[in-house]
Enzyme design. Structure first.
Site, PDB file in Angstrom:
ATOM      1  N   GLY A   1      43.246  20.683  48.877  1.00  0.00           N
ATOM      2  CA  GLY A   1      42.408  21.886  48.996  1.00  0.00           C
ATOM      3  C   GLY A   1      41.318  21.885  47.932  1.00  0.00           C
ATOM      4  O   GLY A   1      40.134  22.112  48.230  1.00  0.00           O
ATOM      5  N   HIS A   2      41.720  21.593  46.678  1.00  0.00           N
ATOM      6  CA  HIS A   2      40.725  21.498  45.598  1.00  0.00           C
ATOM      7  C   HIS A   2      39.746  20.354  45.873  1.00  0.00           C
ATOM      8  O   HIS A   2      38.539  20.478  45.639  1.00  0.00           O
ATOM      9  CB  HIS A   2      41.407  21.213  44.260  1.00  0.00           C
ATOM     10  CG  HIS A   2      42.411  22.237  43.817  1.00  0.00           C
ATOM     11  ND1 HIS A   2      43.740  21.952  43.638  1.00  0.00           N
ATOM     12  CD2 HIS A   2      42.265  23.555  43.498  1.00  0.00           C
ATOM     13  CE1 HIS A   2      44.382  23.039  43.210  1.00  0.00           C
ATOM     14  NE2 HIS A   2      43.510  24.027  43.133  1.00  0.00           N
TER      15      HIS A   2
ATOM     16  N   GLN B   1      44.912  36.258  33.947  1.00  0.00           N
ATOM     17  CA  GLN B   1      45.092  36.625  35.345  1.00  0.00           C
ATOM     18  C   GLN B   1      46.558  36.547  35.775  1.00  0.00           C
ATOM     19  O   GLN B   1      46.881  36.742  36.953  1.00  0.00           O
ATOM     20  CB  GLN B   1      44.194  35.797  36.260  1.00  0.00           C
ATOM     21  CG  GLN B   1      44.515  34.324  36.354  1.00  0.00           C
ATOM     22  CD  GLN B   1      43.415  33.563  37.079  1.00  0.00           C
ATOM     23  OE1 GLN B   1      42.329  33.362  36.572  1.00  0.00           O
ATOM     24  NE2 GLN B   1      43.705  33.147  38.312  1.00  0.00           N
TER      25      GLN B   1
ATOM     26  N   GLU C   1      38.538  29.842  50.692  1.00  0.00           N
ATOM     27  CA  GLU C   1      38.881  31.041  51.481  1.00  0.00           C
ATOM     28  C   GLU C   1      40.381  31.312  51.414  1.00  0.00           C
ATOM     29  O   GLU C   1      40.824  32.403  51.762  1.00  0.00           O
ATOM     30  CB  GLU C   1      38.450  30.852  52.938  1.00  0.00           C
ATOM     31  CG  GLU C   1      36.944  30.901  53.119  1.00  0.00           C
ATOM     32  CD  GLU C   1      36.530  30.775  54.569  1.00  0.00           C
ATOM     33  OE1 GLU C   1      37.394  30.475  55.432  1.00  0.00           O
ATOM     34  OE2 GLU C   1      35.329  30.962  54.847  1.00  0.00           O
TER      35      GLU C   1
ATOM     36  N   HIS D   1      45.206  19.426  44.437  1.00  0.00           N
ATOM     37  CA  HIS D   1      45.669  18.964  45.751  1.00  0.00           C
ATOM     38  C   HIS D   1      44.458  18.830  46.673  1.00  0.00           C
ATOM     39  O   HIS D   1      43.308  19.019  46.238  1.00  0.00           O
ATOM     40  CB  HIS D   1      46.723  19.929  46.321  1.00  0.00           C
ATOM     41  CG  HIS D   1      46.298  21.375  46.323  1.00  0.00           C
ATOM     42  ND1 HIS D   1      45.258  21.841  47.084  1.00  0.00           N
ATOM     43  CD2 HIS D   1      46.754  22.450  45.634  1.00  0.00           C
ATOM     44  CE1 HIS D   1      45.103  23.136  46.888  1.00  0.00           C
ATOM     45  NE2 HIS D   1      46.003  23.536  45.992  1.00  0.00           N
TER      46      HIS D   1
ATOM     47  N   ALA E   1      46.679  21.189  38.841  1.00  0.00           N
ATOM     48  CA  ALA E   1      47.653  20.812  39.875  1.00  0.00           C
ATOM     49  C   ALA E   1      46.875  20.504  41.155  1.00  0.00           C
ATOM     50  O   ALA E   1      47.145  21.072  42.225  1.00  0.00           O
ATOM     51  CB  ALA E   1      48.715  21.888  40.079  1.00  0.00           C
TER      52      ALA E   1
END
Ligand code: AMP
Length: 278
Positions: A36-37, A61, A148, A34, A32
């Protein structure tokens, strides 16, 4: 961009690059994809000759009854995004490649895994530590990058790599946010329009508390006030809102030096997490 499905194919690709003297960075994800990745991949590109992104939705997880089945699976769009960010290979194994019959090992990190998300999601960081260790041993990257955004996860991974002498440099990358401050997350897709309007209150609350801490206000009062303001804004419940030491994640009752303010709260079906440096 090569799409690799097996550990053998991944190792062959790594060996080929090694034979040419090229360095490799690894960016593990659950897909998925976005911005950030993509920022992780772009940053990885500045550090290494080659970047391997991974997509593996790791069942161990997720809690039983958690959102494993509902987690967004968008591999075609993900492949295009990762390629456009500069990834050289995508490792996207089947479940049975990572957990073949007979798999029985668990890596459990104490200390930094305690409390926060570890307290509310029992077993979550065991799942993370185990699968990330496997990915690091499979790809043997020079560098691996983590956001982070998942600050406790980053500290757990630093700990496991140190403790197990895994020869890799771990890099933390700052959180990428929407224009209104909401941390980008694959789980933001669970939000309704109304919840999406409320969601930035999480980051705004953290920012306000950090400002007040720097003015010398008392920690406990600020955290209580912040929790109240989140529920008043429309969050269903707050799992935690805490001030912690930035490295050890020890609980801080006073703000004296480098600290991290971390929160997790439920908005409808989504559990949102965020954190900032203080
Ligand atoms: P996930 O797919 O959510 O497991 O995330 C994969 C990696 O991307 C992890 O290292 C995350 O911390 C990182 N990540 C997720 N969201 C963001 C974000 N908004 N900014 C920076 N890194 C992120």
């Amino acid at each position: 961009m090569e799409v690799l499905r097996t550990i053998d194919a991944l190792r062959a690709q790594r060996a080929d690059w090694t034979s040419r003297g090229e360095t490799v960075a690894l960016v593990p994800t659950m897909g998925a994809i976005h911005q950030g990745h993509m920022a992780l991949v772009e940053h990885a590109k500045t550090l290494s000759d080659r970047v391997i992104a991974t997509i593996f939705i790791n069942p161990t997880q997720f809690a039983p009854g958690g959102d494993f089945d509902a987690y967004p699976r968008t591999e075609d769009a993900d492949t295009k995004r990762l390629a456009s960010a500069g990834a050289d290979a995508l490792f996207a194994p089947e479940l049975s490649e990572i957990y073949p019959p007979g798999f029985a090992t668990n890596i459990s990190v104490s200390g930094v895994s305690d409390g926060l998300c570890g307290g509310h999601r029992p077993g979550h960081f065991d799942g993370v530590a185990t699968v990330v260790s496997k990915l690091l041993l499979q790809a043997t990257p020079d560098t691996a990058l983590f956001g982070e955004k998942d600050y406790q996860q980053l500290q757990v991974i630093r700990r496991v790599v140190t403790d197990l002498d895994i020869p890799v440099r771990i890099i933390g990358v700052p959180t990428v946010r929407e224009a209104d401050g909401l941390a980008m997350s694959s789980r933001n897709a669970y939000l309704t329009d109304e919840e999406r309007r409320i969601a930035p209150a999480l980051y705004q609350t953290l920012t306000k508390i950090a400002d007040d801490l720097k003015q010398g206000a008392a920690v406990e009062e600020l955290l209580e006030k912040g929790t109240r303001s989140l529920t008043e804004a429309g969050f269903r419940s707050v799992d935690y809102l805490e001030l912690r030491d930035a490295n050890s994640l020890a609980i801080l009752t006073k703000y004296t030096g480098p600290a991290r303010l971390l929160a997790a709260a439920w908005l409808g079906k989504a559990r949102l997490i965020d954190n900032i440096e203080v």
